[in-house]
Design a protein around this motif. Structure first.
Motif, mmCIF file in Angstrom:
data_model
loop_
_atom_site.group_PDB
_atom_site.id
_atom_site.type_symbol
_atom_site.label_atom_id
_atom_site.label_comp_id
_atom_site.label_asym_id
_atom_site.label_seq_id
_atom_site.Cartn_x
_atom_site.Cartn_y
_atom_site.Cartn_z
ATOM 1 N N GLY A 1 1.131 -1.634 0.033
ATOM 2 C CA GLY A 1 0.143 0.035 -0.055
ATOM 3 C C GLY A 1 1.105 0.860 0.091
ATOM 4 N N ASP A 2 2.003 1.508 0.433
ATOM 5 C CA ASP A 2 3.344 2.821 0.929
ATOM 6 C C ASP A 2 3.522 2.405 -1.263
ATOM 7 O OD1 ASP A 2 5.146 4.372 0.525
ATOM 8 O OD2 ASP A 2 6.180 2.948 2.012
ATOM 9 N N VAL A 3 2.669 3.952 -1.812
ATOM 10 C CA VAL A 3 3.318 3.636 -2.907
ATOM 11 C C VAL A 3 3.880 5.346 -3.750
ATOM 12 C CG1 VAL A 3 1.002 2.845 -3.788
ATOM 13 C CG2 VAL A 3 0.552 4.970 -3.859
ATOM 14 N N GLN A 4 4.710 5.536 -2.774
ATOM 15 C CA GLN A 4 5.000 6.592 -3.311
ATOM 16 C C GLN A 4 6.099 6.450 -4.032
ATOM 17 O OE1 GLN A 4 6.433 8.759 1.107
ATOM 18 N NE2 GLN A 4 5.818 6.764 1.960
ATOM 19 N N GLU A 5 6.558 7.348 -5.083
ATOM 20 C CA GLU A 5 7.603 6.940 -6.008
ATOM 21 C C GLU A 5 8.748 6.610 -5.544
ATOM 22 O OE1 GLU A 5 7.365 10.382 -8.193
ATOM 23 O OE2 GLU A 5 5.811 9.946 -9.415
ATOM 24 N N GLU A 6 8.944 7.311 -4.315
ATOM 25 C CA GLU A 6 10.439 6.884 -4.082
ATOM 26 C C GLU A 6 10.711 5.086 -2.832
ATOM 27 O OE1 GLU A 6 14.561 6.837 -2.305
ATOM 28 O OE2 GLU A 6 13.064 8.363 -3.771
ATOM 29 N N ALA A 7 9.212 5.099 -2.284
ATOM 30 C CA ALA A 7 9.364 3.678 -2.072
ATOM 31 C C ALA A 7 9.598 2.764 -3.311
ATOM 32 C CB ALA A 7 7.595 3.193 -1.193
ATOM 33 N N LYS B 1 4.692 14.012 -2.566
ATOM 34 C CA LYS B 1 4.309 14.532 -3.997
ATOM 35 C C LYS B 1 4.983 16.010 -3.142
ATOM 36 C CE LYS B 1 3.490 12.606 -7.142
ATOM 37 N NZ LYS B 1 2.694 11.788 -8.138
ATOM 38 N N VAL B 2 3.645 16.875 -2.161
ATOM 39 C CA VAL B 2 3.778 18.197 -1.857
ATOM 40 C C VAL B 2 4.886 18.616 -1.256
ATOM 41 C CG1 VAL B 2 2.376 19.825 -0.735
ATOM 42 C CG2 VAL B 2 0.989 17.591 -2.453
ATOM 43 N N LEU B 3 5.357 17.545 -0.291
ATOM 44 C CA LEU B 3 6.464 18.434 -0.137
ATOM 45 C C LEU B 3 8.044 17.526 -0.341
ATOM 46 C CD1 LEU B 3 4.644 17.626 3.668
ATOM 47 C CD2 LEU B 3 4.964 20.145 2.220
ATOM 48 N N GLY B 4 8.058 17.070 -1.161
ATOM 49 C CA GLY B 4 9.117 16.237 -1.408
ATOM 50 C C GLY B 4 10.382 15.277 -0.295
ATOM 51 N N VAL B 5 9.350 14.413 0.463
ATOM 52 C CA VAL B 5 9.945 13.867 1.777
ATOM 53 C C VAL B 5 9.573 12.690 0.824
ATOM 54 C CG1 VAL B 5 9.928 15.807 3.037
ATOM 55 C CG2 VAL B 5 7.411 14.419 2.543
ATOM 56 N N TYR C 1 2.121 9.361 11.564
ATOM 57 C CA TYR C 1 3.814 9.167 10.592
ATOM 58 C C TYR C 1 4.495 10.240 10.942
ATOM 59 C CZ TYR C 1 -0.018 8.914 7.006
ATOM 60 O OH TYR C 1 -1.622 8.465 6.356
ATOM 61 N N SER C 2 6.032 9.478 10.284
ATOM 62 C CA SER C 2 7.038 10.443 10.655
ATOM 63 C C SER C 2 8.122 10.676 9.257
ATOM 64 C CB SER C 2 8.598 9.654 10.839
ATOM 65 O OG SER C 2 7.504 9.171 12.413
ATOM 66 N N LEU C 3 8.842 11.976 8.870
ATOM 67 C CA LEU C 3 9.410 11.925 7.308
ATOM 68 C C LEU C 3 10.515 12.203 7.633
ATOM 69 C CD1 LEU C 3 7.337 15.836 7.092
ATOM 70 C CD2 LEU C 3 6.646 12.954 6.532
ATOM 71 N N GLU C 4 11.311 11.389 6.917
ATOM 72 C CA GLU C 4 12.614 10.921 7.300
ATOM 73 C C GLU C 4 13.307 11.914 6.905
ATOM 74 O OE1 GLU C 4 14.409 6.979 4.569
ATOM 75 O OE2 GLU C 4 14.799 8.989 3.337
ATOM 76 N N GLY C 5 14.726 12.158 7.581
ATOM 77 C CA GLY C 5 15.460 13.573 7.883
ATOM 78 C C GLY C 5 14.660 14.326 8.130
ATOM 79 N N HIS C 6 13.882 14.728 8.880
ATOM 80 C CA HIS C 6 13.309 15.572 9.224
ATOM 81 C C HIS C 6 12.506 15.668 11.108
ATOM 82 C CE1 HIS C 6 12.857 18.149 5.468
ATOM 83 N NE2 HIS C 6 13.053 16.616 4.851
ATOM 84 N N ASN C 7 12.967 16.303 11.516
ATOM 85 C CA ASN C 7 12.369 16.516 13.026
ATOM 86 C C ASN C 7 11.003 16.455 12.771
ATOM 87 O OD1 ASN C 7 12.614 16.215 16.114
ATOM 88 N ND2 ASN C 7 11.696 17.896 15.858
ATOM 89 N N VAL C 8 9.987 15.941 12.278
ATOM 90 C CA VAL C 8 7.849 16.310 11.722
ATOM 91 C C VAL C 8 7.827 14.351 12.262
ATOM 92 C CG1 VAL C 8 7.033 16.385 10.451
ATOM 93 C CG2 VAL C 8 8.719 17.776 10.374
#
Length: 337
Positions: free
Chosen positions: A83-89, A167-171, A305-312
């Motif tokens: 279900g993880d359909v991110q382009e980066e995945a 896609k919106v945030l580039g993460v 959710y967590s954003l890789e490389g960011h403290n979010v």
């Protein structure tokens, strides 16, 4: 001779759907694993030359399985079904050696075409009777429990929401295994307090209703991370009004995409209210006190959710009313059968 096939996914519902989608004439001997470490052990034992692999799993996820296969020199043919359909995945699993990627839930025709393209299924097999009997498929006599099914539906939905956010945030969005529980308001209080780790937070909610199913989506942000979120949006909020506007934009992306993913799977059209701010820079205690009458007893789907490389990190809870459970269960049972 039957091909050793491993279906590796933590959800029994997902495994059932995937095995049902297999070409009926494909001669495979099927093994199942409910997390990556168990699946890796089966591969090491020579039980699988083909693997249908999920990505979001406990203990060891699909990315880690692919990395382990490479480091150990194991060479099963791996098709990721996730279900993880991110382009980066998709890019990462391809780089790690996966031969193909299929989004959940897998469509039988797409699965067939993928197997044929990879040379794992001979197109002529469907037209000519196999000289050897096809091994029987697992019988799913055990009932798939409601929580497992809702967790898998939420897993697919959150993957689509993450793809849009990425896609919106580039993460790259790191996805958890969703948790499904039925809470009294006091238990919900403890869960939210634990999620926020004592920090002050900002919270937004968005109501939804459709076909006898109603609830609210609750999105929580740690105050310590709002400046990092602002950087991702290339936004410099000068006051609380602008901060609230930024968070409302983010809530619209995440909640809207997640609800859309759920509604598509269970064939329900949700009417959604506008996102509303519950509180800025508040404590969980004050949020619960203000809203406890509206939540009471609730079916909660928790996604962190967590954003890789960011403290979010932010926590999304889908809170279904107690009255919705029976209708939701009916829709899920229809989906399974």
């Amino acid at each position: 001779m039957a091909i050793g096939l491993l279906v590796c996914d933590d959800s029994m519902m997902a495994r059932k759907q995937l095995i049902r989608a297999l070409p009926p004439e494909w001669p495979v001997s099927i093994s199942q694993a409910c997390h990556g470490e168990e699946g890796l052990q089966m591969i090491r034992q020579g039980l699988a030359s083909v693997v249908l692999l999920d990505l979001t799993m406990p203990v060891m996820d699909g990315f880690e399985v692919l990395a382990a296969l490479r480091s150990e020199g194991l060479t099963p043919k791996v098709i990721v079904v996730s279900g993880d359909v991110q382009e980066e995945a998709i890019r990462r699993v391809t780089e790690l050696g996966a031969l193909a990627f299929i989004k959940k839930p897998a469509e039988p025709e797409e699965l067939r075409q993928t197997l044929e393209r990879l040379g794992l299924l001979n197109p002529a097999d469907s037209a000519v009777a196999s000289p050897e009997p096809v091994p029987s498929r697992p019988a799913f006599e055990l009932k798939i429990n409601f929580r497992d099914a809702l967790r898998e539906i939420s897993n697919v939905a959150m993957g689509r929401a993450a793809a849009l956010l990425a896609k919106v945030l580039g993460v790259f969005v790191e996805l958890p295994v969703p948790a499904v529980n039925i809470f009294e308001v006091s238990e919900l209080h403890m869960t939210l307090a634990d999620a926020q780790r004592g920090e002050r937070c900002s919270a937004l909610c968005q109501g939804f209703i459709g076909d006898g199913i109603a609830g609210e989506a609750l999105l929580l942000f740690h105050d310590s991370e709002i400046s990092d979120i602002a950087k991702l949006f290339n936004w410099q909020p000068g006051n609380d009004v602008e901060t609230a506007e930024m968070l409302l934009d983010l809530a619209s992306i995440l909640i809207g995409a997640c609800l859309s993913g759920i509604s598509e799977q269970i064939d329900v059209r949700f009417s959604q209210g506008h996102p509303q701010l519950l509180g800025l820079h508040s404590s969980i205690d004050s949020l619960i006190h203000v809203n406890q009458r509206r939540w009471r007893k609730t079916l909660a789907v928790e996604i962190s959710y967590s954003l890789e490389g960011h403290n979010v990190h932010f926590d999304l809870l889908l809170l279904f009313t107690e009255d919705s459970i029976q209708r939701l269960s009916h829709k899920i049972n229809y989906l399974l059968n």
